[in-house]
Motif scaffolding. Sequence first.
Motif, short mmCIF file in Angstrom:
data_model
loop_
_atom_site.label_atom_id
_atom_site.label_comp_id
_atom_site.label_asym_id
_atom_site.label_seq_id
_atom_site.Cartn_x
_atom_site.Cartn_y
_atom_site.Cartn_z
N ALA A 287 0.85 -1.20 0.00
CA ALA A 287 0.00 0.00 0.00
C ALA A 287 0.88 1.24 0.00
O ALA A 287 1.53 1.55 1.01
CB ALA A 287 -0.92 -0.01 1.22
N ALA A 288 0.90 1.92 -1.13
CA ALA A 288 1.66 3.17 -1.21
C ALA A 288 0.84 4.30 -0.60
O ALA A 288 -0.39 4.24 -0.55
CB ALA A 288 2.01 3.48 -2.65
N ASN A 289 1.54 5.31 -0.14
CA ASN A 289 0.89 6.41 0.58
C ASN A 289 1.36 7.74 0.04
O ASN A 289 2.55 7.94 -0.18
CB ASN A 289 1.25 6.32 2.06
CG ASN A 289 0.67 5.07 2.67
OD1 ASN A 289 -0.49 5.03 3.03
ND2 ASN A 289 1.47 4.01 2.71
N LEU A 290 0.40 8.66 -0.15
CA LEU A 290 0.73 9.99 -0.66
C LEU A 290 0.19 11.04 0.32
O LEU A 290 -1.00 11.31 0.35
CB LEU A 290 0.11 10.19 -2.05
CG LEU A 290 0.34 11.56 -2.67
CD1 LEU A 290 1.83 11.81 -2.90
CD2 LEU A 290 -0.44 11.70 -3.97
N ILE A 291 1.10 11.55 1.12
CA ILE A 291 0.75 12.63 2.05
C ILE A 291 -0.51 12.26 2.81
O ILE A 291 -0.58 11.18 3.38
CB ILE A 291 0.68 13.98 1.29
CG1 ILE A 291 1.94 14.10 0.35
CG2 ILE A 291 0.67 15.14 2.27
CD1 ILE A 291 2.04 15.39 -0.41
N PRO B 275 8.33 1.37 -9.99
CA PRO B 275 9.08 2.41 -9.27
C PRO B 275 8.26 2.94 -8.09
O PRO B 275 7.05 3.16 -8.21
CB PRO B 275 9.27 3.51 -10.32
CG PRO B 275 8.96 2.88 -11.63
CD PRO B 275 8.01 1.77 -11.36
N THR B 276 8.91 3.13 -6.95
CA THR B 276 8.19 3.68 -5.79
C THR B 276 7.58 5.03 -6.12
O THR B 276 6.50 5.36 -5.63
CB THR B 276 9.14 3.84 -4.59
OG1 THR B 276 10.29 4.57 -4.98
CG2 THR B 276 9.55 2.49 -4.03
N MET B 277 8.25 5.82 -6.96
CA MET B 277 7.70 7.13 -7.30
C MET B 277 6.33 7.00 -7.95
O MET B 277 5.40 7.75 -7.63
CB MET B 277 8.68 7.84 -8.25
CG MET B 277 8.25 9.22 -8.65
SD MET B 277 8.94 10.50 -7.57
CE MET B 277 10.58 10.69 -8.28
N GLN B 278 6.19 6.05 -8.88
CA GLN B 278 4.89 5.84 -9.53
C GLN B 278 3.83 5.39 -8.52
O GLN B 278 2.70 5.88 -8.52
CB GLN B 278 5.05 4.78 -10.63
CG GLN B 278 3.75 4.42 -11.34
CD GLN B 278 3.89 3.22 -12.28
OE1 GLN B 278 4.98 2.67 -12.44
NE2 GLN B 278 2.79 2.83 -12.91
N LEU B 279 4.23 4.45 -7.66
CA LEU B 279 3.28 3.94 -6.67
C LEU B 279 2.84 5.04 -5.71
O LEU B 279 1.65 5.16 -5.38
CB LEU B 279 3.91 2.78 -5.88
CG LEU B 279 4.10 1.48 -6.66
CD1 LEU B 279 4.98 0.51 -5.88
CD2 LEU B 279 2.74 0.83 -6.95
N VAL B 280 3.81 5.84 -5.24
CA VAL B 280 3.50 6.86 -4.24
C VAL B 280 2.69 7.99 -4.86
O VAL B 280 1.66 8.41 -4.30
CB VAL B 280 4.79 7.36 -3.57
CG1 VAL B 280 4.55 8.65 -2.79
CG2 VAL B 280 5.35 6.28 -2.64
N LEU B 281 3.13 8.51 -5.99
CA LEU B 281 2.38 9.63 -6.59
C LEU B 281 0.95 9.20 -6.93
O LEU B 281 0.02 9.98 -6.82
CB LEU B 281 3.09 10.15 -7.84
CG LEU B 281 4.38 10.93 -7.56
CD1 LEU B 281 5.00 11.43 -8.87
CD2 LEU B 281 4.12 12.11 -6.63
N GLY B 282 0.77 7.95 -7.35
CA GLY B 282 -0.59 7.47 -7.64
C GLY B 282 -1.29 6.90 -6.42
O GLY B 282 -2.46 6.54 -6.50
#
Lengths: 341, 341, 341, 341
Positions: A287-291, B275-282
């Motif tokens: 589970a990714a998290n954004l702010i 990429p973590t960046m893709q997962l996190v931003l989305g």
Amino acid sequence: MKAIAVHAYGEPPRVDDVPEPEASGPDDVVVRIGGSGLCRTDLHIIDGWFADAIPADLPLVLGHENAGWVHAVGPAVEHLAVGDPVICHPNLTCGVCRPCRVGDDMRCASGPNLPGLMCAGGMAELFKTRARAVVKLPPGAAPAEVAALADAGLTAYHAVRKALPGLGAGSFAVAVGAGGLGHIGIQCLKAMTPASVIAVDTSEEALKLAVTWGADHEIRADGQQAQRVRDLTGPGADAVFDFVGEDSTISDSVAMLRPGGTYYLVGYGGTVTLPTMQLVLGEITVAANLIGTYADLADLVTLADQGKAALHSSRYPLEAAGDAIDDLRHGRIRGRAVLVP
Amino acid sequence: MKAIAVHAYGEPPRVDDVPEPEASGPDDVVVRIGGSGLCRTDLHIIDGWFADAIPADLPLVLGHENAGWVHAVGPAVEHLAVGDPVICHPNLTCGVCRPCRVGDDMRCASGPNLPGLMCAGGMAELFKTRARAVVKLPPGAAPAEVAALADAGLTAYHAVRKALPGLGAGSFAVAVGAGGLGHIGIQCLKAMTPASVIAVDTSEEALKLAVTWGADHEIRADGQQAQRVRDLTGPGADAVFDFVGEDSTISDSVAMLRPGGTYYLVGYGGTVTLPTMQLVLGEITVAANLIGTYADLADLVTLADQGKAALHSSRYPLEAAGDAIDDLRHGRIRGRAVLVP
Amino acid sequence: MKAIAVHAYGEPPRVDDVPEPEASGPDDVVVRIGGSGLCRTDLHIIDGWFADAIPADLPLVLGHENAGWVHAVGPAVEHLAVGDPVICHPNLTCGVCRPCRVGDDMRCASGPNLPGLMCAGGMAELFKTRARAVVKLPPGAAPAEVAALADAGLTAYHAVRKALPGLGAGSFAVAVGAGGLGHIGIQCLKAMTPASVIAVDTSEEALKLAVTWGADHEIRADGQQAQRVRDLTGPGADAVFDFVGEDSTISDSVAMLRPGGTYYLVGYGGTVTLPTMQLVLGEITVAANLIGTYADLADLVTLADQGKAALHSSRYPLEAAGDAIDDLRHGRIRGRAVLVP
Amino acid sequence: MKAIAVHAYGEPPRVDDVPEPEASGPDDVVVRIGGSGLCRTDLHIIDGWFADAIPADLPLVLGHENAGWVHAVGPAVEHLAVGDPVICHPNLTCGVCRPCRVGDDMRCASGPNLPGLMCAGGMAELFKTRARAVVKLPPGAAPAEVAALADAGLTAYHAVRKALPGLGAGSFAVAVGAGGLGHIGIQCLKAMTPASVIAVDTSEEALKLAVTWGADHEIRADGQQAQRVRDLTGPGADAVFDFVGEDSTISDSVAMLRPGGTYYLVGYGGTVTLPTMQLVLGEITVAANLIGTYADLADLVTLADQGKAALHSSRYPLEAAGDAIDDLRHGRIRGRAVLVP
């Protein structure tokens, strides 16, 4: 007024003299900055990581963790008064789209709209935001003490809040990285769940601090950390919060989970590389998290006001932003750095 | 009795003559097989994929999707009678560990204990299981028609059930792969949610069938499928169920999601590389799925009995297992193959 | 052996000499009692309240809050050994019905099956139960100290656990009645949520104790308690737990709620009488609670072992059951009374 | 313009000539009415039931179920254009309080603020509302056809949406009252859940219509309805929606529930009178419902646009409001009455 601005990617930001912002729009709010947090994301901006993903015109005034006092408000703002202590949510939202209507602030259909990344931020004397982004602080609050709740704290809180349903009595939660985000995460876990909290870090000093913030167990990240978590927990941890997000922490973190557990990706930088067989046999969730949301920030402010989530921070004068950036790059900051005008 | 057994990895299984099992233990149940489903997992077993991860003594009788009639019961079994039509959950569980006590059957602390993978399965005339694994079918049910619910159907149902809270009015769900798992997944989505369902497959024939199972939209997987899903849905789909799980479907599936959406990994074989960046931003969630619970299977049987989840299957005589395996390997089966003694 | 039995409703129970139970069935477990809690429900049984609703043959050995050490097990019991310290769930369950399969123990289709109410309970030297009702205690645990977790504690825990999703940061929870159930409820709220907890009781002494168990605020129930809760909370409390359940506490408790709040009915005795207009305009939920699940009890034992939920209890010799009953009837017990053979 | 206004409680409302409203405030929206639904709540207003609870100045223009086309907008409204077909949420909200920030529109801290109950409603040619209350309809939609979704439909949808987690495969839901609210509730249940739906009504004609809306079973309310629901469901229904809310339907509805079930109180008028012993032994939940959120209304509009929730309505010219009121009072309306200017 003075402001810290990036003029070219890859170069240190400068102390500029820029015009003061005005509350010209109906919902504008100008905040006199009490403190503006410095974040690893600022390093990424300076280094140009976001040049493509989140483009901005240079020079760009940095600062997305902002707190202070209301300085001026636009004509439609009725619930804020000059002098109110406030903290600012990092995303400016429209208020009428579907995500805004259900409180999913980071997914506002007109955004993202991120001061400090896409337009002028708060590493300055004054900062222009909008009414929907402003969270009131309790009367008498010291904005510089809580500024870093606005992104680092908010991000950690949001991830922890998502994990609550899985963190009942007898559960185990791991915080990988006990630094700027991690120390808030640990406190939120202790305040909101009965989980036993395990702090994992490469630094003995960070681990000692983690215990003062409430961690029940600390494990040195020396290559054996996943095994040690499994030894401690039996089947593995219910939730692992990766506040670092580099290649090595990703694989280690997933290896700490019990079958059916969840890996909360908070930090970023590396690449998640996991065989489907491993994910499926373990029924793992990533589970990714954004702010976080506006309500998350308001809740976190409440926890801080109740003494349940204290920020560990080091203050620097605004003009010393360069020193703070150097200290952050070289791992010399415990907790968070805050710039004070 | 006749049984289909693997004697060496990499070689076709043989039709063997083996002793009949007996209900010797207090909770044993012997089932006269009405049908035993053939699954892509059987191909993986034959090919030796699981030789390390899930070791078994050879020869191994295959068959983990089993339904039939109760033939004999051990002395402690009171709620089943000889002749009852039944379907068998694929994992044998202890009933006293914590996961068993909360209905999390796949995580039984004494397991996994998987007939057809680790001990004798149901591609035979009789099959020995245990009382806790047996789900009663409605009186008069035809076991051969529902056998494949026991793994393929159960796995699809379980993934859909996990997704329910995110699939409200106006939502979009994508089924990548409209084959043996996908056609059950599509029906479960239509029966249990108001989501618009998009079927994605490389085969025009599969897509035509998907519409008969209730898919609202069908998209040919021709390289542009992620873009087409975004065109159809606006911000992207709320949930994507990947019933294939190969490298190409993984990246495509994640590219179909709206920000905040969830990728349900059901099929397996490839590697998740994101990429973590893709997962996190989305703020993307990757949720892997492992079969399902006893209650899931009971619920799916109810849906099938109500006509809401029909299996599309082709029957083969037990002795023709080799033909069925060949047909599955060469993509000549729509829905599921079932072996009937 | 000695046992405390009701011979006629309305008369004090007697100290009887009864035969020792045996582990004759395959799943039977005989427990040597370390302590058996005395509960207000025992008074209701003695007084004949349940004579119609839950009929039992007299004489009936009381005792539904039982803990001790395994004394003997039936032949099918493998996971318990003689001498293990254990606590007993109050309902005997079948293990194969739908509620049992999803962990909803109180709704077992073959029940309720309640020792101490419907068959011989644990106010005795030995107590016969079944394997599925037995929760292991940590090695070295003192059963008499935790016996009352088996019903009073379990009931309070269960209600609190249901309330968790609504008790986030900044929320307020009220415990009406800070006695035998309430003092566990208060500790569970503090251990599992960030809610501010308000204790309400008629007794100053109970309120003082409530603060030692973690209550953030205490309010004397003097007729103004609902108004005081509203004064303290602004819009009202998010959740009110009524551990008393009499007519007056019901109306007062509902009057303490914010719009959209939930009233958790735990104690019983009175009648809920509420105009639909009040319920609808306030969008109030009334959630009744019946004891709890096996997993709830295991979780509560974990909290107790971690020092997060301590029982406040007074011990009486088994033969002094009459004194304990008198003390309970006359409000002379703080926390719970436990009978020790 | 013409408008239907109450001049004195207890007297029929009159057709008045009143000034046209203007979009004078920054967020004002004036809607040209396509249809305004007539609701049992209008009868309650006329009869003076709310005179104390929700006071209003007379004369009061009725109409809280309003749909039409945007006629004029205030200067701050950017996302709506003149001519857009729209439907209006019944509560005007502030947008900055905590409930507004999490989408809990009915609990706006500055409200309730209900046109048609507290200020001029939409039984008129033009209707003034605010931008936050306006939900766009799909292009080409016919507002008169959907007007009654704004309260009757919204209320039914909201109750059903709250019930979703408990309405899985094999569950049973009962709609008590298959009239104006009930017929939407039945359709929402069928569109969003796999539950079998049982319609209960005193009228054979209503029951026949219920089947056309998707009810799986119909039961005449002849005094034996609770017993018949139990006969049909085994342990009782998982959820009962009481769209009537009178004394008799309350006790009957609760008697239809399985242990652990939930009674959704939607209609109002009577008094909930339930012994705590019954509630506790059955672990019953009573969940009252108040209209619904903005997102609920947007979702319901989506279901209607997909053909999954059709309103059954009778149109009356605005001037014939008196006839519509008479027909509603005397049970001569199936579905909903809508006034069309």
